[in-house]
Write a protein that holds these residues in place. Structure first.
Motif, PDB file in Angstrom:
ATOM      1  N   ASP A 106       0.830  -1.199   0.000  1.00  0.00           N
ATOM      2  CA  ASP A 106       0.000   0.000   0.000  1.00  0.00           C
ATOM      3  C   ASP A 106       0.871   1.257   0.000  1.00  0.00           C
ATOM      4  O   ASP A 106       1.455   1.609   1.029  1.00  0.00           O
ATOM      5  CB  ASP A 106      -0.917   0.003   1.224  1.00  0.00           C
ATOM      6  CG  ASP A 106      -1.831   1.218   1.283  1.00  0.00           C
ATOM      7  OD1 ASP A 106      -1.795   2.065   0.357  1.00  0.00           O
ATOM      8  OD2 ASP A 106      -2.579   1.326   2.271  1.00  0.00           O
ATOM      9  N   PRO A 107       0.965   1.968  -1.143  1.00  0.00           N
ATOM     10  CA  PRO A 107       1.834   3.141  -1.221  1.00  0.00           C
ATOM     11  C   PRO A 107       1.390   4.308  -0.344  1.00  0.00           C
ATOM     12  O   PRO A 107       2.128   5.271  -0.169  1.00  0.00           O
ATOM     13  CB  PRO A 107       1.789   3.525  -2.696  1.00  0.00           C
ATOM     14  CG  PRO A 107       0.561   2.906  -3.239  1.00  0.00           C
ATOM     15  CD  PRO A 107       0.277   1.694  -2.405  1.00  0.00           C
ATOM     16  N   ARG A 108       0.196   4.225   0.237  1.00  0.00           N
ATOM     17  CA  ARG A 108      -0.282   5.290   1.130  1.00  0.00           C
ATOM     18  C   ARG A 108       0.040   4.993   2.594  1.00  0.00           C
ATOM     19  O   ARG A 108      -0.172   5.830   3.464  1.00  0.00           O
ATOM     20  CB  ARG A 108      -1.787   5.490   0.969  1.00  0.00           C
ATOM     21  CG  ARG A 108      -2.157   6.116  -0.354  1.00  0.00           C
ATOM     22  CD  ARG A 108      -3.676   6.219  -0.518  1.00  0.00           C
ATOM     23  NE  ARG A 108      -4.020   6.882  -1.748  1.00  0.00           N
ATOM     24  CZ  ARG A 108      -4.066   6.303  -2.942  1.00  0.00           C
ATOM     25  NH1 ARG A 108      -3.787   5.028  -3.055  1.00  0.00           N
ATOM     26  NH2 ARG A 108      -4.386   6.988  -4.018  1.00  0.00           N
ATOM     27  N   SER A 109       0.552   3.784   2.858  1.00  0.00           N
ATOM     28  CA  SER A 109       0.809   3.381   4.240  1.00  0.00           C
ATOM     29  C   SER A 109       2.196   3.837   4.699  1.00  0.00           C
ATOM     30  O   SER A 109       3.104   4.026   3.890  1.00  0.00           O
ATOM     31  CB  SER A 109       0.692   1.864   4.387  1.00  0.00           C
ATOM     32  OG  SER A 109       1.804   1.227   3.765  1.00  0.00           O
ATOM     33  N   ALA A 110       2.321   4.000   6.000  1.00  0.00           N
ATOM     34  CA  ALA A 110       3.610   4.344   6.611  1.00  0.00           C
ATOM     35  C   ALA A 110       3.697   3.642   7.960  1.00  0.00           C
ATOM     36  O   ALA A 110       3.726   4.294   9.007  1.00  0.00           O
ATOM     37  CB  ALA A 110       3.753   5.846   6.750  1.00  0.00           C
ATOM     38  N   PRO A 111       3.734   2.307   7.950  1.00  0.00           N
ATOM     39  CA  PRO A 111       3.754   1.588   9.226  1.00  0.00           C
ATOM     40  C   PRO A 111       5.004   1.875  10.054  1.00  0.00           C
ATOM     41  O   PRO A 111       5.015   1.612  11.252  1.00  0.00           O
ATOM     42  CB  PRO A 111       3.679   0.114   8.809  1.00  0.00           C
ATOM     43  CG  PRO A 111       4.193   0.081   7.414  1.00  0.00           C
ATOM     44  CD  PRO A 111       3.801   1.395   6.813  1.00  0.00           C
ATOM     45  N   HIS A 112       6.003   2.452   9.445  1.00  0.00           N
ATOM     46  CA  HIS A 112       7.243   2.811  10.138  1.00  0.00           C
ATOM     47  C   HIS A 112       7.139   4.158  10.837  1.00  0.00           C
ATOM     48  O   HIS A 112       8.032   4.556  11.572  1.00  0.00           O
ATOM     49  CB  HIS A 112       8.414   2.839   9.150  1.00  0.00           C
ATOM     50  CG  HIS A 112       8.103   3.505   7.849  1.00  0.00           C
ATOM     51  ND1 HIS A 112       7.766   4.841   7.743  1.00  0.00           N
ATOM     52  CD2 HIS A 112       8.048   2.996   6.593  1.00  0.00           C
ATOM     53  CE1 HIS A 112       7.535   5.141   6.484  1.00  0.00           C
ATOM     54  NE2 HIS A 112       7.691   4.038   5.762  1.00  0.00           N
ATOM     55  N   GLY A 113       6.043   4.887  10.586  1.00  0.00           N
ATOM     56  CA  GLY A 113       5.847   6.185  11.209  1.00  0.00           C
ATOM     57  C   GLY A 113       6.500   7.324  10.453  1.00  0.00           C
ATOM     58  O   GLY A 113       6.524   8.456  10.926  1.00  0.00           O
ATOM     59  N   GLY A 114       7.013   7.053   9.265  1.00  0.00           N
ATOM     60  CA  GLY A 114       7.666   8.088   8.466  1.00  0.00           C
ATOM     61  C   GLY A 114       6.792   8.531   7.307  1.00  0.00           C
ATOM     62  O   GLY A 114       5.590   8.758   7.466  1.00  0.00           O
ATOM     63  N   GLU A 115       7.395   8.606   6.145  1.00  0.00           N
ATOM     64  CA  GLU A 115       6.741   9.136   4.951  1.00  0.00           C
ATOM     65  C   GLU A 115       6.177   7.997   4.089  1.00  0.00           C
ATOM     66  O   GLU A 115       6.904   7.067   3.748  1.00  0.00           O
ATOM     67  CB  GLU A 115       7.805   9.916   4.163  1.00  0.00           C
ATOM     68  CG  GLU A 115       7.356  10.635   2.952  1.00  0.00           C
ATOM     69  CD  GLU A 115       8.505  11.440   2.335  1.00  0.00           C
ATOM     70  OE1 GLU A 115       8.194  12.453   1.682  1.00  0.00           O
ATOM     71  OE2 GLU A 115       9.693  11.074   2.483  1.00  0.00           O
TER      72      GLU A 115
END
Length: 191
Positions: A106-115
Motif C-alpha cells: 500500500d503506497p499510502r501506508s507508513a507503518p514505520h511512522g515516516g513518509e
C-alpha cells in the motif's frame, strides 16, 4: 520552455545486503572505486548550469568527486523511514513482517511512522516540476537511488507500486527532458 535534468544515483556506501534505510554513511571503498571508473562518462555533466545533490554524505561525496560542487537540496532527501531508520530490510522484516508487507503493498501506508511511498514520489515530482524551465536549461542532481526511482515513476506517471520494480544501480543516470508534468525519459546504467 524546457529543461534537461540528469539525475545521478550516488555511489555505494555499503554492500547491497548491508544497505540501511536513511543511511547517513559516507562512500565506502567500493563506492570511491566505482566513482573513479565512471568519472570519464559523468564528469562532463559538471558543465550543467545548476548542480544539486541530496543532503546525504554519499550524495555530496559523489558529486564532489565528479567535480559538480553540488548544492544540497532538502527536497531530494531519501524517503523518511521513521523508526526503521538505520535498519536493513532483513532486520525490519524479522521484527515486523506484517508491517513490511503492508508497506510494500500500500503506497499510502507508513507503518514505520515516516513518509508514505506516495508522498515521497509526490515530493520528488514536486521538486522536478519546480526547476527553472529556461529553454536549453541543464541541471544535474546526485541523489540516493530511491530518489532516482521516485523521479522515474513520477515522470512516467506510473502507478506507485512500480517503484518496487525499478533497479537503480550506483552511478546510473536518469535524464528527464521537458517541463512540469510532461517529461521524456532516458535511463542509462553506469559503465
Amino acid at each position: 520552455m524546457s529543461v534537461r535534468i540528469t539525475m545521478v544515483a550516488a555511489a555505494r556506501s555499503a554492500p547491497l545486503l548491508a544497505e540501511r534505510f536513511d543511511d547517513d554513511r559516507p562512500l565506502d571503498h567500493a563506492g570511491w572505486h566505482e566513482v573513479q571508473l565512471a568519472a570519464h562518462a559523468l564528469v562532463p555533466l559538471s558543465a550543467a548550469e545548476l548542480r544539486y545533490c541530496s543532503p546525504t554524505p554519499r550524495s555530496r561525496a559523489t558529486g564532489d568527486a565528479l567535480g559538480f560542487a553540488p548544492m544540497a537540496q532538502p527536497a531530494l532527501r531519501d524517503c523518511d523511514m521513521g523508526r526503521w531508520r538505520g535498519c536493513t530490510l532483513a532486520e525490519v522484516t524479522a521484527r515486523e513482517p506484517e508491517a513490511v508487507d503492508t508497506w510494500l503493498a500500500d503506497p499510502r501506508s507508513a507503518p514505520h511512522g515516516g513518509e508514505p511511498l506516495l508522498a515521497f514520489i509526490t515530493r520528488i515530482g514536486g521538486w522536478l516540476d519546480t526547476r527553472p524551465a529556461d529553454d536549453g536549461g541543464v541541471i544535474v542532481a546526485v541523489a540516493e537511488p530511491a530518489v532516482v526511482r521516485a523521479a522515474l515513476v513520477y515522470a512516467l506517471k506510473a502507478p506507485p507500486s512500480s517503484f518496487w520494480n525499478v533497479d537503480v544501480r550506483p552511478l546510473s543516470t536518469l535524464t528527464l527532458t521537458g517541463m512540469p508534468s510532461r517529461w521524456s525519459v532516458r535511463l542509462l546504467t553506469a559503465a
